[in-house]
Design a protein around this motif. Structure first.
Motif, PDB file in Angstrom:
ATOM      1  N   CYS A   1       0.826  -1.213   0.000  1.00  0.00           N
ATOM      2  CA  CYS A   1       0.000   0.000   0.000  1.00  0.00           C
ATOM      3  C   CYS A   1       0.863   1.268   0.000  1.00  0.00           C
ATOM      4  O   CYS A   1       1.872   1.349   0.681  1.00  0.00           O
ATOM      5  N   GLU A   2       0.412   2.246  -0.777  1.00  0.00           N
ATOM      6  CA  GLU A   2       1.167   3.499  -0.865  1.00  0.00           C
ATOM      7  C   GLU A   2       0.893   4.438   0.306  1.00  0.00           C
ATOM      8  O   GLU A   2       1.706   5.277   0.640  1.00  0.00           O
ATOM      9  N   TYR A   3      -0.301   4.295   0.879  1.00  0.00           N
ATOM     10  CA  TYR A   3      -0.666   5.196   1.980  1.00  0.00           C
ATOM     11  C   TYR A   3      -1.198   4.426   3.190  1.00  0.00           C
ATOM     12  O   TYR A   3      -2.338   4.636   3.610  1.00  0.00           O
TER      13      TYR A   3
ATOM     14  N   CYS B   1      -4.778   1.317   2.806  1.00  0.00           N
ATOM     15  CA  CYS B   1      -5.788   2.356   2.580  1.00  0.00           C
ATOM     16  C   CYS B   1      -6.977   1.837   1.775  1.00  0.00           C
ATOM     17  O   CYS B   1      -8.065   2.397   1.827  1.00  0.00           O
ATOM     18  N   ASN B   2      -6.771   0.753   1.012  1.00  0.00           N
ATOM     19  CA  ASN B   2      -7.815   0.172   0.143  1.00  0.00           C
ATOM     20  C   ASN B   2      -8.249   1.095  -0.999  1.00  0.00           C
ATOM     21  O   ASN B   2      -9.230   0.817  -1.670  1.00  0.00           O
ATOM     22  N   GLN B   3      -7.541   2.206  -1.169  1.00  0.00           N
ATOM     23  CA  GLN B   3      -7.932   3.183  -2.194  1.00  0.00           C
ATOM     24  C   GLN B   3      -6.872   3.318  -3.280  1.00  0.00           C
ATOM     25  O   GLN B   3      -7.207   3.625  -4.424  1.00  0.00           O
ATOM     26  N   CYS B   4      -5.622   3.143  -2.889  1.00  0.00           N
ATOM     27  CA  CYS B   4      -4.541   3.459  -3.832  1.00  0.00           C
ATOM     28  C   CYS B   4      -4.493   2.413  -4.950  1.00  0.00           C
ATOM     29  O   CYS B   4      -5.107   1.355  -4.879  1.00  0.00           O
TER      30      CYS B   4
ATOM     31  N   CYS C   1      -3.384  -1.129  -3.739  1.00  0.00           N
ATOM     32  CA  CYS C   1      -4.451  -1.873  -3.052  1.00  0.00           C
ATOM     33  C   CYS C   1      -5.475  -2.394  -4.062  1.00  0.00           C
ATOM     34  O   CYS C   1      -5.887  -3.549  -4.013  1.00  0.00           O
TER      35      CYS C   1
HETATM   36 ZN    ZN Z   1      -3.375   1.415  -0.425  1.00  0.00          ZN
END
Ligand code: ZN
Length: 326
Positions: free
Chosen positions: A51-53, A60-63, A66
């Motif tokens: 994960c990047e963030y 984060c489940n958004q990047c 993910c």
């Molecule tokens: Zn992420």
């Protein structure tokens, strides 16, 4: 599974501690019965690593990373699954070749082997070679329902994470701790052992409607055949459309009749579908004797079998109603 927080606090505890301390092993063997969340844990592990963030160990489940892991589309996270009944040597060889090509990069690599007990002997030996010469950047995650079938030589090189099914009572308490109402937690914890699934059911309008409809069907059954038929054709048919839904409906019915039986036996603390509706259950208990309830439970189990044998669902329900009344 969206994050580690959603996992029961009893599950994969050591793995979470290791991640917090950045002490990652190069090989994990995740064992556990069906539905205990093996794939979810493997996916989370990969997301935490890429994960990047991240926030702490939570992805984060958004990047982009993910999302690509979720869709099995990340270049450094490889899944191996059985082709047919087994995982073949060529599949492992192919993976190793790919990893070797990109070996110049400093990237981390994760490979996840589903149903690792289906590795052929040759394939298992190739994996073993991999494990014997670990690269710092490569992490192997093997998943199995059947840990006895994993070669001891492989097993001994992996850190074993055993995902045990949770005791329903304990699981119920955890769901309540996380904000689910007692009545929902009681029901949901008997239907699943997976935290994510439990939250999904809790938030699902269809499930709420299904629960209501099955309570109404039991009440109709206590009245007359006509009422029950009406309930099936006016409500059941439009709500329970596919096989999974129909099976879930029968599971709810089983739980409802079991509740009434428990009420007879004064085990009200174990009730799930009717909890906490004491007055309603009192009326139903007068209508259904213990012997009758045991008979109904058997009939409902038989109805489930018929569904599996592809008998038309409406017919299954109509027959069930007739037999219960008869
Ligand atoms: Zn992420």
């Amino acid at each position: 599974m969206q994050n580690w927080q959603r996992l029961s606090r009893w599950q994969a505890k050591l793995l979470r501690i290791a991640l917090k301390k950045h002490r990652i092993s190069h090989a994990y063997l995740i064992t556990g019965a069906r539905g205990t969340g093996k794939k979810a844990v493997a996916t989370l592990l990969a997301k935490t690593l890429f994960c990047e963030y991240p926030e702490g160990i939570e992805p984060c489940n958004q990047c982009n990373m993910c999302k690509r892991i979720d869709s099995h589309n990340h270049p450094d996270v490889h899944w191996i699954q059985p082709e047919g009944k087994t995982i073949k040597k060529e599949q492992v060889a192919h993976l190793q070749k790919e990893f070797a090509y990109s070996g110049m990069e400093t990237n981390k690599k994760v490979y996840i082997v589903s149903a690792a007990d289906t590795l052929t002997v040759n394939a298992a030996n190739r994996i073993l070679k991999f494990l014997e010469e670990p690269s710092k950047q490569t992490i192997a995650v093997l998943l199995t329902e059947n840990s006895q079938s994993i070669l001891p030589t492989i097993r001994s090189r992996c850190q074993v994470i055993d995902l045990k099914p949770l005791h329903p009572q304990r699981f119920k308490q955890e769901l309540m701790d996380k904000g689910i109402s007692e009545s929902q937690a009681a029901l949901v914890s008997t239907l699943t052992n997976d935290m994510d699934e439990a939250f999904r059911l809790n938030d699902d309008d269809w499930f709420a409607q299904a629960r209501k409809t099955m309570v109404q069907l039991i009440e109709a059954l206590a009245e007359s055949v006509n009422d029950a038929y009406l309930s099936i054709h006016s409500q059941w048919e439009s709500l329970f459309k596919d096989r999974d839904q129909q099976e879930m409906g029968l599971d709810l019915l089983l739980l409802g009749f079991r509740d009434i039986l428990y009420f007879h036996m004064e085990k009200t603390a174990s009730m799930v579908l009717f909890q906490p509706d004491g007055e309603k259950i009192n009326r139903l208990a007068i209508r259904f004797s213990q012997e009758k309830l045991i008979f109904i439970l058997q009939l409902t189990l038989k109805a489930k079998q018929k569904l599996k044998q592809n008998v038309h669902p409406t017919l299954v329900m109509e027959q069930l109603v007739l037999q219960i009344q008869g």
